[in-house]
Design a protein around this motif. Structure first.
Motif, PDB file in Angstrom:
ATOM      1  N   CYS A  31       0.842  -1.194   0.000  1.00  0.00           N
ATOM      2  CA  CYS A  31       0.000   0.000   0.000  1.00  0.00           C
ATOM      3  C   CYS A  31       0.881   1.250   0.000  1.00  0.00           C
ATOM      4  N   CYS A  33       0.001   4.309   0.796  1.00  0.00           N
ATOM      5  CA  CYS A  33      -0.586   5.393   1.578  1.00  0.00           C
ATOM      6  C   CYS A  33       0.486   6.053   2.447  1.00  0.00           C
ATOM      7  N   CYS A  38       1.827   1.151   7.831  1.00  0.00           N
ATOM      8  CA  CYS A  38       0.894   0.363   7.014  1.00  0.00           C
ATOM      9  C   CYS A  38       1.673  -0.708   6.257  1.00  0.00           C
ATOM     10  N   HIS A  65      -7.563   4.146   2.836  1.00  0.00           N
ATOM     11  CA  HIS A  65      -6.252   4.651   3.270  1.00  0.00           C
ATOM     12  C   HIS A  65      -5.899   6.000   2.646  1.00  0.00           C
TER      13      HIS A  65
END
Ligand SMILES: [Zn+2]
Length: 102
Positions: A31, A33, A38, A65
């Protein structure tokens, strides 16, 4: 002699099939983000990821997110959303930190 020819042909066909399958398999990405802790993963089709990466202001993140006020969702995929950094500082930072952006 013939066996060798067929074996070589099968190897070649298998290599082609592997290549074909791989190009259709989603890439398992981390991810993108802004949360440093995360570690979520998302599957993005390779062609889609290449398209996202060609625009330095676009990032693929897990749905939810996205950071309000910094980026906005521009596309929704299967298990991921594409966010665009908002104009101004977030977009400038995105450009400045993009290894492909010269
Ligand atoms: Zn995330």
């Amino acid at each position: 002699m013939n066996e060798g020819v067929f074996r070589n042909m099968n190897e070649h066909l298998k290599a082609l099939a592997d290549e074909f399958d791989l190009s259709r398999e989603p890439l398992l990405l981390v991810c993108e983000c802004g949360h440093s802790d995360c570690d979520k993963r998302l599957g993005v089709p390779p062609a889609e990821y290449e398209r996202i990466r060609s625009d330095p202001t676009l990032f693929a993140v897990v749905p939810g997110h996205q950071l309000a006020g910094v980026e906005r969702v521009v596309e929704r995929g299967e298990g991921y959303v594409v966010v665009e950094k908002l104009a101004g500082t977030p977009a400038e930072v995105a450009h400045a930190t993009d290894p492909r952006d010269r």
